[in-house]
Motif scaffolding. Structure first.
Motif, mmCIF file in Angstrom:
data_model
loop_
_atom_site.group_PDB
_atom_site.id
_atom_site.type_symbol
_atom_site.label_atom_id
_atom_site.label_comp_id
_atom_site.label_asym_id
_atom_site.label_seq_id
_atom_site.Cartn_x
_atom_site.Cartn_y
_atom_site.Cartn_z
ATOM 1 N N ILE A 22 0.899 -1.147 0.055
ATOM 2 C CA ILE A 22 -0.069 0.090 0.056
ATOM 3 C C ILE A 22 0.829 1.155 0.038
ATOM 4 N N HIS A 23 0.403 2.478 -0.879
ATOM 5 C CA HIS A 23 1.202 3.329 -0.921
ATOM 6 C C HIS A 23 0.203 4.792 -0.470
ATOM 7 N N ALA A 24 0.248 5.273 0.719
ATOM 8 C CA ALA A 24 -0.323 6.115 1.340
ATOM 9 C C ALA A 24 0.068 7.610 0.995
ATOM 10 N N ALA A 25 -0.847 8.512 1.113
ATOM 11 C CA ALA A 25 -0.436 9.974 0.938
ATOM 12 C C ALA A 25 -1.225 10.512 2.058
ATOM 13 N N ILE A 26 -0.782 11.441 2.712
ATOM 14 C CA ILE A 26 -1.160 12.263 3.735
ATOM 15 C C ILE A 26 -1.162 13.875 3.183
ATOM 16 N N LEU A 68 0.052 16.289 13.334
ATOM 17 C CA LEU A 68 -1.016 15.224 13.075
ATOM 18 C C LEU A 68 -0.685 14.269 11.866
ATOM 19 N N LYS A 69 0.279 15.016 10.892
ATOM 20 C CA LYS A 69 0.712 14.262 9.778
ATOM 21 C C LYS A 69 1.558 13.170 10.301
ATOM 22 N N ALA A 70 2.404 13.430 11.204
ATOM 23 C CA ALA A 70 3.741 12.477 11.820
ATOM 24 C C ALA A 70 2.938 11.376 12.521
ATOM 25 N N ILE A 71 2.068 11.950 13.283
ATOM 26 C CA ILE A 71 1.273 10.767 14.100
ATOM 27 C C ILE A 71 0.498 9.824 13.036
ATOM 28 N N VAL A 84 4.587 6.034 2.603
ATOM 29 C CA VAL A 84 3.768 7.189 3.133
ATOM 30 C C VAL A 84 4.328 8.440 2.603
ATOM 31 N N GLU A 85 3.806 9.123 1.766
ATOM 32 C CA GLU A 85 4.295 10.372 1.285
ATOM 33 C C GLU A 85 3.379 11.375 2.150
ATOM 34 N N MET A 86 3.734 12.555 2.657
ATOM 35 C CA MET A 86 3.276 13.681 3.495
ATOM 36 C C MET A 86 3.469 15.103 2.702
ATOM 37 N N SER A 87 2.192 15.629 2.551
ATOM 38 C CA SER A 87 2.505 16.933 2.100
ATOM 39 C C SER A 87 3.054 17.986 3.203
ATOM 40 N N ASP A 88 3.578 18.762 3.000
ATOM 41 C CA ASP A 88 4.018 19.881 4.126
ATOM 42 C C ASP A 88 3.438 21.047 4.269
#
Length: 122
Positions: A22-26, A68-71, A84-88
């Motif tokens: 699974i590839h997740a994006a926040i 919240l993104k890191a959590i 897991v990719e995260m928007s900054d």
């Protein structure tokens, strides 16, 4: 509430997905710069997830600020999701680009996301 982990579990159950695939994006959401709470929220996070979340909780004056993104990335990682990719981007900092619940005083808006499920070749 561990919604991210429950989604991973549902994908395993309903589609036979493997968490490692699974590839997740926040996406953009309120950032650690603005997610301000009282002590009850950090305490709930610590109770649910353990001391590892302390790294993403800071006290400024009498208020707590959470990342919240890191959590959520931690929750996904614990569920077995490695990618897991995260928007900054912070929705409150960039109200001209994103809808923000806090910026509007609770008025509802919407943002969208696309989820793609595809079968891996066997």
């Amino acid at each position: 509430s561990g919604i991210a982990a429950r989604v991973v579990e549902a994908m395993e159950r309903e589609y036979g997905s493997k968490p490692k695939n699974i590839h997740a994006a926040i996406g953009p959401n309120i950032g650690k710069c603005h997610f301000e709470t009282d002590e009850d929220v950090p305490q709930a996070m610590l109770s649910a997830l353990g001391p590892e979340v302390e790294a993403w909780i800071s006290l400024r004056g009498s208020k707590y600020f959470l990342d919240l993104k890191a959590i959520n990335r931690l929750i996904l990682n614990r569920a077995g999701v490695e990618a897991v990719e995260m928007s900054d981007e912070c929705t409150l900092c960039q109200q001209n680009r994103f809808w923000s619940h806090r910026a509007t005083g609770g008025l509802r808006g919407s943002q969208g996301a696309i989820i793609v499920c595809r079968e891996e070749p066997q």
